[in-house]
Design an enzyme around this catalytic site. Structure first.
Site, PDB file in Angstrom:
ATOM      1  N   CYS A  73       0.829  -1.214   0.000  1.00  0.00           N
ATOM      2  CA  CYS A  73       0.000   0.000   0.000  1.00  0.00           C
ATOM      3  C   CYS A  73       0.856   1.254   0.000  1.00  0.00           C
ATOM      4  O   CYS A  73       0.363   2.352  -0.237  1.00  0.00           O
ATOM      5  CB  CYS A  73      -0.897   0.061   1.223  1.00  0.00           C
ATOM      6  SG  CYS A  73      -2.196  -1.140   1.163  1.00  0.00           S
ATOM      7  N   CYS A 106       4.208   8.434   2.467  1.00  0.00           N
ATOM      8  CA  CYS A 106       4.077   9.765   1.896  1.00  0.00           C
ATOM      9  C   CYS A 106       4.214  10.824   2.982  1.00  0.00           C
ATOM     10  O   CYS A 106       4.424  10.512   4.159  1.00  0.00           O
ATOM     11  CB  CYS A 106       2.728   9.887   1.199  1.00  0.00           C
ATOM     12  SG  CYS A 106       1.352   9.757   2.347  1.00  0.00           S
ATOM     13  N   CYS A 125      -5.940   6.386   4.235  1.00  0.00           N
ATOM     14  CA  CYS A 125      -4.808   5.504   3.920  1.00  0.00           C
ATOM     15  C   CYS A 125      -3.552   5.803   4.701  1.00  0.00           C
ATOM     16  O   CYS A 125      -2.772   4.907   4.983  1.00  0.00           O
ATOM     17  CB  CYS A 125      -4.510   5.519   2.432  1.00  0.00           C
ATOM     18  SG  CYS A 125      -3.682   7.004   1.890  1.00  0.00           S
TER      19      CYS A 125
END
Lengths: 122, 386
Positions: free
Chosen positions: A33, A58, A102
């Protein structure tokens, strides 16, 4: 795209790195992911006296990791258990909607670390 | 220092192009469809531009249809063919097309079309044998991207065109990234349709073109006036059309040589970083301005935003930066695992990129990768928790 606070934590993360001496670790996410977080805690007298993190992910993933360590540091385990994804997101001035789901995993990593600590103690 | 290395997304408009667009906007604003002399002047500008673009690809002037973008050109090619040839319900394309082809195909698939998405090898090349075997009696068109927008792999149009010719099937290519950077000749390469866009080559935004070989049956997807042989209604955008034709002069053979040198220098320096790989083709089959590098154990959006802080602008195929949170289809088609696709960034050069900018970029990428890997739990590929 990101709030100033998110960018600040992303650029200069707090409590970065694995602790040399830790009592428990919480690991969440998966590499496929794109986000993986490890939160390390050192506990004394039922309080988190030291905390560190390692994150692959990220900007949101890194910033939420940094933020959760900052909030949890010095808290008792009872207090730290109340830290949720919402707490982190609010403290960071909000996250883009897609990232809420996420990349806002840091609170989960902390809770996982606390759970591991408690299960080890028993 | 500001270093713009996202030229595959769009380029800076060349100053000579911007000046021409501005001049024509102020002076030759009449509608080219009007029959008065001012309209005639505007029409001449369009005719000259059309001829210039046609000449550059070995086509006839009347085979160039102006559109508003590369995406529109791809849509007109596929949908226009589908409308004009309703008995043919089969399309062949690849897994590494631009979304304007892929999503158009998947929409046609939801109607009653069958689509074959050809595989690519680990450098991004289609398999000619698979192509050959996929062609059927009812194949409407073979649509294959010339140079891929993410990884820069240049397909062998000559060979693909030959297969299509032997099987007597139409061949469309999305040449948006490749135009003016690598030769295209519609006759030699047996191309029936080809899509182009001006803003990828220092031209204005909002103007594209579709080459349609004389004799190919197409219907318009925008109906209205009789502009562009009735294939694309709308008042002509004279300034941008002239700007497009001007822009195709901008990139010279020397510019291409310079970009190739800088590209190869950048690649060789990046490969000195541990656990770093290049996605796409090696050498001459790679677009002169494309570098796509994969840095393991870190994530592309984070790399991009760290570089942004240093004034370097690139893009990434990471799922984390896509609106759907899905990894790049192109990178997956190369055989990369999702976790490998996340750490990829695309660095795309232009005529204006300098050695100094590349040196600065290399230095900042090295420190960024080091910083992010220090944060990552996977420093050397293994889980370091005992």
């Amino acid at each position: 795209m990101y709030s100033e606070k998110v960018m600040q934590h992303f650029k200069t993360p707090k409590n970065l790195g694995k602790l040399e001496h830790y009592d428990a670790v919480g690991q969440v996410g998966n590499a496929s992911c794109g986000d993986v977080m490890y939160v390390y805690i050192k506990v004394e007298n039922d309080a988190i006296v030291n905390i560190g993190f390692e994150t692959m992910g990220c900007a949101a993933a890194i910033a939420t990791s940094s933020m959760v360590t900052e909030i949890a540091k010095g808290k008792t385990l009872t207090e730290a258990k109340k830290i949720t994804r919402d707490t982190i997101s609010k403290e960071l001035g909000g996250l883009p909607p897609l990232k809420e789901h996420c990349s806002n995993l840091a609170a989960d990593a902390l809770q996982e670390a606390i759970k591991n600590y408690e299960s080890k103690k028993q | 220092m500001k270093v713009y290395l996202d030229n595959a997304a769009t380029t800076k408009t060349a100053s000579e192009v911007a000046e021409l667009v501005s001049k024509i906007s102020l002076e030759d604003y009449a509608n080219p469809s009007s029959i008065h002399s001012q309209g005639e002047n505007a029409k001449k500008i369009i005719d000259d531009s059309r001829k210039k673009i046609a000449d550059s690809i070995g086509a006839q002037a009347n085979e160039i249809i102006f559109t508003a973008s590369g995406s529109e050109s791809n849509n007109l090619a596929l949908r226009g063919l589908a409308l004009a040839n309703p008995q043919k319900k089969h399309i062949i394309t690849t897994k590494i097309e631009h979304p304007s082809v892929l999503n158009t195909c998947s929409e046609l698939e939801q109607q009653d079309y069958t689509i074959n998405y050809l595989d690519v090898d680990n450098q991004g090349f289609v398999d000619l044998e698979q192509l050959q075997k996929s062609i059927r009696e009812d194949t409407l068109v073979v649509s294959i991207i010339h140079a891929n927008n993410e990884i820069g792999t240049i397909q062998n149009l000559q060979q693909i065109g030959q297969v299509c010719k032997e099987k007597n099937v139409l061949f469309h290519t999305d040449a948006v990234q490749s135009y003016t950077k690598t030769p295209i000749n519609v006759a030699e390469q047996n191309i029936s349709l080809a899509a182009f866009s001006a803003h990828k080559l220092h031209g204005p935004k909002g103007i594209g073109a579709l080459y349609v070989k004389n004799g190919v049956q197409l219907k318009p997807i925008i109906t209205g006036g009789a502009q562009e042989k009735g294939l694309r209604a709308a008042t002509h955008n004279t300034p941008s059309i002239a700007g497009f034709a001007k822009a195709i002069e901008i990139t010279t053979i020397d510019d291409i040589k310079k970009m190739v040198e800088l590209r190869d220098y950048l690649i060789s320096e990046l490969l000195k970083i541990d656990n770093t790989y290049i996605n796409g083709a090696i050498g001459n089959d790679r677009l002169c301005n494309n570098v796509n590098a994969r840095f393991d154990f870190i994530e592309g959006e984070a790399i991009l935003l760290y570089l942004d802080q240093e004034g370097i602008y690139v893009s990434t195929g990471s799922a984390c930066s896509s609106k759907k949170l899905e990894p790049s289809k192109t990178l997956l088609a190369l055989g990369l695992k999702p976790e490998e696709s996340h750490g990829s960034i695309r660095i795309s050069l232009s005529n204006y990129t300098t050695k100094e900018e590349i040196d600065y970029t290399i230095e900042k990428i090295k420190t960024t990768v080091e910083t992010l890997r220090k944060m990552s739990p996977f420093k050397g590929g293994t889980n370091n928790v005992q």
